[in-house]
Write a protein that holds these residues in place. Structure first.
Motif, PDB file in Angstrom:
ATOM      1  N   GLU A   1       0.808  -1.365  -0.076  1.00 31.35           N
ATOM      2  CA  GLU A   1       0.035  -0.114   0.175  1.00 31.35           C
ATOM      3  C   GLU A   1       1.113   1.118  -0.060  1.00 31.35           C
ATOM      4  O   GLU A   1       0.534   2.356  -0.640  1.00 31.35           O
TER       5      GLU A   1
ATOM      6  N   ARG B   1      -4.532   0.836   6.619  1.00 28.53           N
ATOM      7  CA  ARG B   1      -4.924   1.081   5.158  1.00 28.53           C
ATOM      8  C   ARG B   1      -5.738   2.499   5.341  1.00 28.53           C
ATOM      9  O   ARG B   1      -5.249   3.323   4.275  1.00 28.53           O
TER      10      ARG B   1
ATOM     11  N   THR C   1      -4.430   5.748   3.202  1.00 23.24           N
ATOM     12  CA  THR C   1      -5.512   6.358   2.060  1.00 23.24           C
ATOM     13  C   THR C   1      -6.022   7.554   2.485  1.00 23.24           C
ATOM     14  O   THR C   1      -6.491   8.417   1.486  1.00 23.24           O
TER      15      THR C   1
END
Length: 273
Positions: free
Chosen positions: A228, A246, A250
């Motif tokens: 990621e 995550r 993001t």
């Protein structure tokens, strides 16, 4: 006697023992227990005031430092931020490194209170004073305290959040890893460095930090999010990236910051290092 229910008599004997043997290794715990009793019976203000009175009464004895720490801590709990800050700074001054057992925690708490008062530059002053002693200790051979890495990590956060200096923050996060190799905050710091680089559009920098994280700390929960942070990295071992990490990467709405390692555990070597 405390166990038999005669608490007032028992606590009277407890504080009498502190006064009679202020240099005993048991005096610190006894004093803290007595102050907790006073807080429960007469209120936290009374306990804070008594801590300072006892510290003055027993000045120069081993238990004085703990009593002054109790005073500062209890002022902070009462929300008396300015008074608590002054007490922590005074504690660090009276009992400096390396002899001071609460010196590092006093400076860490002072920095946090400066941030509460919206004075990030002053917070940095306390943290940098703490780390200045680390530099001197490396020359004399003194041991590494967990608070050193905590201070470095907090400096990075302040440059990121208060001063919006991303480049300086990234450099300070990397120094947590390089300068404090036994701290459990190391993988947190590499993750923050990689995440910041990614947000800045520096994919090469993000990959450099993520690669180091994956290779040097493969058991870290952050290492499972290597792809990621850097798509060119090989996928993790199949456990997958935790959702809360995550989201942090993001910047998903409502993302919750991943919990950091506790300060009490950062004194040990990370199993992932």
């Amino acid at each position: 006697m405390l166990g038999r229910g005669d608490q007032e008599r028992g606590f009277s004997l407890l504080i009498a023992a502190v006064r009679a043997f202020p240099d005993s290794g048991l005096a610190e715990r006894a004093a803290s227990d007595y102050l907790d009793h006073v807080s429960a019976q007469r209120g936290p203000e009374a306990a804070a005031a008594l801590a300072l009175a006892l510290a003055r009464e027993l000045e120069g004895r081993e238990v004085e430092e703990r009593l002054r720490y109790e005073h500062a801590k209890r002022l902070e709990a009462l929300g008396r931020t300015t008074d608590a800050l002054a007490a922590y700074v005074d504690l660090a001054r009276r009992f400096p490194y390396p002899e001071g057992g609460y010196w590092d925690q006093a400076l860490l708490r002072a920095a946090e209170l400066e941030l509460t008062l919206e004075r990030p530059a002053r917070a940095l002053t306390h943290l940098e004073a703490l780390l200045a002693e680390r530099e001197r200790s490396r020359i004399t051979g003194s041991y590494e305290r967990p608070a050193f890495a905590q201070a470095r990590f907090r400096i990075a956060e302040i440059h990121r959040d208060a001063f919006r200096d991303a480049a300086r923050a990234r450099a300070e996060f990397r120094r947590v890893w390089t300068d404090h190799p036994k701290s459990l905050l190391g993988d947190d710091a590499l993750f923050e460095e990689a995440r910041m680089a990614l947000a800045m559009g520096d994919r090469e920098g993000a990959c450099a930090a993520a690669r180091l994280l994956v290779e040097a700390a493969p058991d870290s929960r952050f290492a499972r999010c290597g792809t990621e942070l850097c798509p060119s990295l090989a996928p993790s071992d199949g456990r997958g990236c935790p959702a809360y990490v995550r989201q942090r990467i993001t910047g998903a709405e409502g993302a919750q910051a991943p919990p950091r390692h506790s300060s009490s555990s950062s004194s040990s070597s990370s199993s992932s290092r």
